[in-house]
Design a protein around this motif. Structure first.
Motif, PDB file in Angstrom:
ATOM      1  N   PHE A 103       0.825  -1.204   0.000  1.00 52.09           N
ATOM      2  CA  PHE A 103       0.000   0.000   0.000  1.00 52.09           C
ATOM      3  C   PHE A 103       0.864   1.261   0.000  1.00 52.09           C
ATOM      4  O   PHE A 103       0.602   2.207  -0.749  1.00 52.09           O
ATOM      5  CB  PHE A 103      -0.924   0.007   1.219  1.00 52.09           C
ATOM      6  CG  PHE A 103      -1.740   1.265   1.342  1.00 52.09           C
ATOM      7  CD1 PHE A 103      -2.905   1.418   0.615  1.00 52.09           C
ATOM      8  CD2 PHE A 103      -1.333   2.298   2.180  1.00 52.09           C
ATOM      9  CE1 PHE A 103      -3.662   2.581   0.708  1.00 52.09           C
ATOM     10  CE2 PHE A 103      -2.068   3.458   2.277  1.00 52.09           C
ATOM     11  CZ  PHE A 103      -3.243   3.612   1.538  1.00 52.09           C
ATOM     12  N   VAL A 104       1.898   1.274   0.829  1.00 48.10           N
ATOM     13  CA  VAL A 104       2.773   2.449   0.916  1.00 48.10           C
ATOM     14  C   VAL A 104       3.469   2.698  -0.417  1.00 48.10           C
ATOM     15  O   VAL A 104       3.544   3.842  -0.900  1.00 48.10           O
ATOM     16  CB  VAL A 104       3.806   2.272   2.044  1.00 48.10           C
ATOM     17  CG1 VAL A 104       4.857   3.377   1.986  1.00 48.10           C
ATOM     18  CG2 VAL A 104       3.117   2.277   3.399  1.00 48.10           C
ATOM     19  N   VAL A 105       3.984   1.624  -1.035  1.00 54.27           N
ATOM     20  CA  VAL A 105       4.698   1.768  -2.311  1.00 54.27           C
ATOM     21  C   VAL A 105       3.756   2.265  -3.405  1.00 54.27           C
ATOM     22  O   VAL A 105       4.074   3.204  -4.152  1.00 54.27           O
ATOM     23  CB  VAL A 105       5.350   0.436  -2.719  1.00 54.27           C
ATOM     24  CG1 VAL A 105       5.941   0.541  -4.122  1.00 54.27           C
ATOM     25  CG2 VAL A 105       6.436   0.050  -1.728  1.00 54.27           C
ATOM     26  N   ILE A 106       2.569   1.650  -3.506  1.00 54.76           N
ATOM     27  CA  ILE A 106       1.610   2.049  -4.535  1.00 54.76           C
ATOM     28  C   ILE A 106       1.136   3.483  -4.306  1.00 54.76           C
ATOM     29  O   ILE A 106       1.009   4.265  -5.249  1.00 54.76           O
ATOM     30  CB  ILE A 106       0.410   1.074  -4.557  1.00 54.76           C
ATOM     31  CG1 ILE A 106       0.865  -0.295  -5.077  1.00 54.76           C
ATOM     32  CG2 ILE A 106      -0.708   1.616  -5.440  1.00 54.76           C
ATOM     33  CD1 ILE A 106      -0.219  -1.355  -5.044  1.00 54.76           C
ATOM     34  N   ALA A 107       0.876   3.840  -3.049  1.00 57.82           N
ATOM     35  CA  ALA A 107       0.445   5.203  -2.742  1.00 57.82           C
ATOM     36  C   ALA A 107       1.526   6.218  -3.116  1.00 57.82           C
ATOM     37  O   ALA A 107       1.230   7.297  -3.651  1.00 57.82           O
ATOM     38  CB  ALA A 107       0.098   5.323  -1.261  1.00 57.82           C
ATOM     39  N   THR A 108       2.780   5.875  -2.868  1.00 56.44           N
ATOM     40  CA  THR A 108       3.885   6.769  -3.220  1.00 56.44           C
ATOM     41  C   THR A 108       3.980   6.954  -4.733  1.00 56.44           C
ATOM     42  O   THR A 108       4.138   8.086  -5.228  1.00 56.44           O
ATOM     43  CB  THR A 108       5.211   6.216  -2.685  1.00 56.44           C
ATOM     44  OG1 THR A 108       5.130   6.097  -1.261  1.00 56.44           O
ATOM     45  CG2 THR A 108       6.371   7.141  -3.042  1.00 56.44           C
ATOM     46  N   PHE A 109       3.852   5.853  -5.472  1.00 55.07           N
ATOM     47  CA  PHE A 109       3.898   5.938  -6.932  1.00 55.07           C
ATOM     48  C   PHE A 109       2.717   6.761  -7.470  1.00 55.07           C
ATOM     49  O   PHE A 109       2.870   7.543  -8.408  1.00 55.07           O
ATOM     50  CB  PHE A 109       3.883   4.542  -7.552  1.00 55.07           C
ATOM     51  CG  PHE A 109       5.200   3.831  -7.475  1.00 55.07           C
ATOM     52  CD1 PHE A 109       6.383   4.541  -7.361  1.00 55.07           C
ATOM     53  CD2 PHE A 109       5.277   2.452  -7.518  1.00 55.07           C
ATOM     54  CE1 PHE A 109       7.605   3.897  -7.295  1.00 55.07           C
ATOM     55  CE2 PHE A 109       6.492   1.797  -7.456  1.00 55.07           C
ATOM     56  CZ  PHE A 109       7.662   2.518  -7.342  1.00 55.07           C
TER      57      PHE A 109
END
Length: 243
Positions: free
Chosen positions: A94-100
């Motif tokens: 979730f954190v990675v996708i939200a950052t992207f």
């Protein structure tokens, strides 16, 4: 708002050698969309992208919901103990996708029109987004994860990073930003620092399997390196920075 956009299109037409006395939409070359069609295409692209990202985040949560149903009759602490790794994998995804997605949102915030090749570059970015939950579970959700799973995880992140960088280059080359909002060309190469660090992390993951995805700690150095590179930029250039 529409008057401002029309003025922007007229200015763009003048820069590209068109006749300033006519509407840029009327004198657009064959094969290129007019103002309304271009805005519609751009809107569809962004809407489709947001929908795919939403689906990817949903896919992260669904396995946790199913697992929680299986442990519905047990104490909550038992569920947390048994699914701790999967919860960590979901949280990281979730954190990675939200950052992207935040990077993608900032990139398109002041884009007026699409350009050739943008759809394919965006699909490349989305491919990494939608596939990311799979290697996340293989790597963090499995206590016996192997080097291949870790390498796939890092490579998937690399795909999305390259995808958004290609989109940025296409948008800059196509002069697709609102006047005054295009990123500073001389700093575009600095945006590839994160990509370079991810490539190094991928090499370390393959060379030293025991490190696993923790090689991505290298990405923490991207911000200070970027800050050092941009030390001499002006206030206007800092304001025009989109990523």
């Amino acid at each position: 708002m529409m008057d401002a956009r029309r003025k922007s299109w007229r200015a763009r037409a003048v820069r590209r050698g068109s006749q300033p006395g006519r509407d840029p939409v009327e004198q657009a070359p064959l094969g290129q969309p007019g103002r309304v069609d271009s805005e519609r295409d751009l809107g569809r692209l962004v809407t489709f992208t947001d929908a795919v990202v939403a689906i990817a985040i949903t896919l992260i949560v669904l396995p946790l919901v199913e697992s929680a149903r299986e442990h519905a009759t047990e104490p909550a602490i038992d569920y947390l103990r048994s699914d701790a790794l999967n919860i960590m994998a979901a949280a990281l995804s979730f954190v990675v996708i939200a950052t992207f997605w935040k990077q993608h949102h900032r990139l398109y915030k002041h884009v007026e029109v699409p350009t050739r090749g943008l759809v394919n570059a965006n699909l490349l970015w989305l491919a990494g987004i939608i596939f990311l939950p799979v290697p996340s579970v293989l790597t963090l959700g499995n206590p016996d994860a192997d080097a291949l799973g870790s390498a796939i995880y890092v490579f998937t992140i690399l795909i999305s990073q390259v995808g958004v960088r290609i989109q940025e280059l296409l948008l800059v080359r196509g002069d697709c930003f609102e006047p005054g909002f295009a990123p500073v060309s001389r700093y575009l190469w600095a945006h590839w620092i994160t990509v370079a660090l991810t490539v190094v992390a991928l090499g370390l993951t393959i060379a030293f399997p025991n490190l696993g995805p923790f090689t991505l700690v290298l990405l923490l150095f991207s911000r200070p390196i970027n800050a050092a590179v941009r030390r001499g930029q002006t206030a206007v250039e800092r304001e025009r920075r989109i990523l």
